[in-house]
Design a protein around this motif. Sequence first.
Motif, mmCIF file in Angstrom:
data_model
loop_
_atom_site.group_PDB
_atom_site.id
_atom_site.type_symbol
_atom_site.label_atom_id
_atom_site.label_comp_id
_atom_site.label_asym_id
_atom_site.label_seq_id
_atom_site.Cartn_x
_atom_site.Cartn_y
_atom_site.Cartn_z
ATOM 1 N N ILE A 106 2.307 -8.705 3.648
ATOM 2 C CA ILE A 106 1.091 -7.945 3.953
ATOM 3 C C ILE A 106 1.457 -6.525 4.370
ATOM 4 O O ILE A 106 0.876 -5.547 3.897
ATOM 5 C CB ILE A 106 0.252 -8.643 5.037
ATOM 6 C CG1 ILE A 106 -0.356 -9.939 4.490
ATOM 7 C CG2 ILE A 106 -0.851 -7.722 5.567
ATOM 8 C CD1 ILE A 106 -0.974 -10.826 5.548
ATOM 9 N N LEU A 107 2.441 -6.408 5.255
ATOM 10 C CA LEU A 107 2.863 -5.077 5.710
ATOM 11 C C LEU A 107 3.439 -4.257 4.560
ATOM 12 O O LEU A 107 3.176 -3.055 4.449
ATOM 13 C CB LEU A 107 3.876 -5.208 6.851
ATOM 14 C CG LEU A 107 3.321 -5.817 8.140
ATOM 15 C CD1 LEU A 107 4.447 -6.040 9.146
ATOM 16 C CD2 LEU A 107 2.223 -4.955 8.721
ATOM 17 N N LEU A 108 4.208 -4.898 3.688
ATOM 18 C CA LEU A 108 4.760 -4.205 2.528
ATOM 19 C C LEU A 108 3.646 -3.750 1.590
ATOM 20 O O LEU A 108 3.653 -2.617 1.099
ATOM 21 C CB LEU A 108 5.744 -5.114 1.781
ATOM 22 C CG LEU A 108 6.393 -4.521 0.538
ATOM 23 C CD1 LEU A 108 7.217 -3.288 0.912
ATOM 24 C CD2 LEU A 108 7.268 -5.566 -0.145
ATOM 25 N N TYR A 109 2.675 -4.618 1.357
ATOM 26 C CA TYR A 109 1.538 -4.257 0.500
ATOM 27 C C TYR A 109 0.808 -3.045 1.065
ATOM 28 O O TYR A 109 0.438 -2.125 0.330
ATOM 29 C CB TYR A 109 0.580 -5.444 0.365
ATOM 30 C CG TYR A 109 -0.622 -5.143 -0.492
ATOM 31 C CD1 TYR A 109 -0.553 -5.270 -1.873
ATOM 32 C CD2 TYR A 109 -1.820 -4.716 0.073
ATOM 33 C CE1 TYR A 109 -1.655 -4.985 -2.677
ATOM 34 C CE2 TYR A 109 -2.916 -4.434 -0.715
ATOM 35 C CZ TYR A 109 -2.831 -4.567 -2.089
ATOM 36 O OH TYR A 109 -3.927 -4.276 -2.867
ATOM 37 N N ARG A 110 0.610 -3.035 2.369
ATOM 38 C CA ARG A 110 -0.073 -1.903 3.005
ATOM 39 C C ARG A 110 0.716 -0.615 2.853
ATOM 40 O O ARG A 110 0.151 0.445 2.605
ATOM 41 C CB ARG A 110 -0.316 -2.198 4.480
ATOM 42 C CG ARG A 110 -1.375 -3.253 4.693
ATOM 43 C CD ARG A 110 -1.511 -3.591 6.140
ATOM 44 N NE ARG A 110 -2.552 -4.579 6.343
ATOM 45 C CZ ARG A 110 -2.781 -5.190 7.480
ATOM 46 N NH1 ARG A 110 -2.046 -4.906 8.541
ATOM 47 N NH2 ARG A 110 -3.741 -6.080 7.579
ATOM 48 N N ARG A 111 2.034 -0.703 3.037
ATOM 49 C CA ARG A 111 2.862 0.503 2.862
ATOM 50 C C ARG A 111 2.804 0.992 1.421
ATOM 51 O O ARG A 111 2.695 2.185 1.167
ATOM 52 C CB ARG A 111 4.307 0.214 3.259
ATOM 53 C CG ARG A 111 4.559 0.345 4.733
ATOM 54 C CD ARG A 111 6.044 0.382 5.037
ATOM 55 N NE ARG A 111 6.733 -0.845 4.671
ATOM 56 C CZ ARG A 111 6.895 -1.896 5.452
ATOM 57 N NH1 ARG A 111 6.412 -1.868 6.671
ATOM 58 N NH2 ARG A 111 7.531 -2.960 5.035
ATOM 59 N N GLU A 112 2.888 0.071 0.467
ATOM 60 C CA GLU A 112 2.864 0.441 -0.952
ATOM 61 C C GLU A 112 1.531 1.050 -1.367
ATOM 62 O O GLU A 112 1.469 1.870 -2.268
ATOM 63 C CB GLU A 112 3.137 -0.786 -1.825
ATOM 64 C CG GLU A 112 4.559 -1.273 -1.756
ATOM 65 C CD GLU A 112 4.763 -2.570 -2.518
ATOM 66 O OE1 GLU A 112 3.759 -3.188 -2.963
ATOM 67 O OE2 GLU A 112 5.928 -2.979 -2.666
ATOM 68 N N HIS A 113 0.464 0.623 -0.704
ATOM 69 C CA HIS A 113 -0.869 1.098 -1.077
ATOM 70 C C HIS A 113 -1.450 2.064 -0.052
ATOM 71 O O HIS A 113 -2.652 2.318 -0.049
ATOM 72 C CB HIS A 113 -1.803 -0.094 -1.293
ATOM 73 C CG HIS A 113 -1.378 -0.912 -2.474
ATOM 74 N ND1 HIS A 113 -0.423 -1.897 -2.383
ATOM 75 C CD2 HIS A 113 -1.738 -0.862 -3.773
ATOM 76 C CE1 HIS A 113 -0.223 -2.429 -3.572
ATOM 77 N NE2 HIS A 113 -1.003 -1.826 -4.446
ATOM 78 N N ASN A 114 -0.599 2.569 0.830
ATOM 79 C CA ASN A 114 -0.992 3.576 1.822
ATOM 80 C C ASN A 114 -2.232 3.192 2.602
ATOM 81 O O ASN A 114 -3.111 4.014 2.822
ATOM 82 C CB ASN A 114 -1.199 4.945 1.164
ATOM 83 C CG ASN A 114 0.073 5.488 0.593
ATOM 84 O OD1 ASN A 114 1.151 5.287 1.153
ATOM 85 N ND2 ASN A 114 -0.023 6.169 -0.530
ATOM 86 N N GLN A 115 -2.313 1.954 3.009
ATOM 87 C CA GLN A 115 -3.442 1.518 3.824
ATOM 88 C C GLN A 115 -3.090 1.736 5.278
ATOM 89 O O GLN A 115 -1.997 1.391 5.725
ATOM 90 C CB GLN A 115 -3.756 0.038 3.594
ATOM 91 C CG GLN A 115 -4.280 -0.229 2.214
ATOM 92 C CD GLN A 115 -4.603 -1.699 2.026
ATOM 93 O OE1 GLN A 115 -4.283 -2.534 2.840
ATOM 94 N NE2 GLN A 115 -5.256 -1.996 0.931
ATOM 95 N N ASP A 116 -4.017 2.305 6.035
ATOM 96 C CA ASP A 116 -3.798 2.565 7.451
ATOM 97 C C ASP A 116 -4.327 1.393 8.263
ATOM 98 O O ASP A 116 -5.465 1.376 8.693
ATOM 99 C CB ASP A 116 -4.492 3.860 7.874
ATOM 100 C CG ASP A 116 -4.245 4.185 9.341
ATOM 101 O OD1 ASP A 116 -3.204 3.764 9.881
ATOM 102 O OD2 ASP A 116 -5.108 4.850 9.939
ATOM 103 N N HIS A 117 -3.494 0.374 8.417
ATOM 104 C CA HIS A 117 -3.831 -0.782 9.246
ATOM 105 C C HIS A 117 -2.759 -0.895 10.301
ATOM 106 O O HIS A 117 -1.688 -1.435 10.049
ATOM 107 C CB HIS A 117 -3.853 -2.084 8.422
ATOM 108 C CG HIS A 117 -5.031 -2.180 7.538
ATOM 109 N ND1 HIS A 117 -6.228 -2.663 7.983
ATOM 110 C CD2 HIS A 117 -5.217 -1.850 6.248
ATOM 111 C CE1 HIS A 117 -7.100 -2.645 6.987
ATOM 112 N NE2 HIS A 117 -6.500 -2.148 5.935
ATOM 113 N N PRO A 118 -3.021 -0.387 11.500
ATOM 114 C CA PRO A 118 -2.001 -0.472 12.544
ATOM 115 C C PRO A 118 -1.762 -1.907 12.982
ATOM 116 O O PRO A 118 -2.668 -2.724 12.917
ATOM 117 C CB PRO A 118 -2.596 0.346 13.684
ATOM 118 C CG PRO A 118 -4.066 0.230 13.480
ATOM 119 C CD PRO A 118 -4.270 0.176 11.993
ATOM 120 N N ARG A 119 -0.560 -2.190 13.426
ATOM 121 C CA ARG A 119 -0.252 -3.528 13.929
ATOM 122 C C ARG A 119 -0.858 -3.727 15.302
ATOM 123 O O ARG A 119 -1.221 -4.816 15.673
ATOM 124 C CB ARG A 119 1.250 -3.736 13.983
ATOM 125 C CG ARG A 119 1.850 -3.842 12.605
ATOM 126 C CD ARG A 119 3.301 -4.021 12.691
ATOM 127 N NE ARG A 119 3.568 -5.305 13.339
ATOM 128 C CZ ARG A 119 4.744 -5.884 13.335
ATOM 129 N NH1 ARG A 119 5.746 -5.320 12.767
ATOM 130 N NH2 ARG A 119 4.912 -7.036 13.946
#
Length: 132
Positions: A106-119
């Motif tokens: 999930i974190l990798l997907y967010r980084r790859e798709h530039n999604q701003d979802h903080p932990r």
Amino acid sequence: MSVRVRVVLTGILLVLSLLFALFAARATVSAFQSFQQERQQGDVQTIRPWMTIPYISHVYQVPENYLYDALHLSSARPSRRTTLQELAIRVHRPVGTVIHTVQASILLYRREHNQDHPRTLSRSGVRGGETT
């Protein structure tokens, strides 16, 4: 006891009961809001063994196929109702390992798709070390 004393005691107990109920309701609303905030932020630390891939996909906004690929299950997809616990048993891995793989994907997907979802979100409202 006189009737007057009974009425006063009953009134005091009623007020105390109402105060307790209000306190409990406030705590419940606060806990629910905290849960909703974590869910909206998509904190991957909240993933649990009872969750299914479709549920995780929906809540964390990651395609199901991406999660199945991360778990190396693209060729033999389990039922949509299969939990992470059941998947772990099926692939002969500890459930913690399966959860960690899902979290990392999930974190990798967010980084790859530039999604701003903080932990996490600190109490001051500052995300991930940013300052306002």
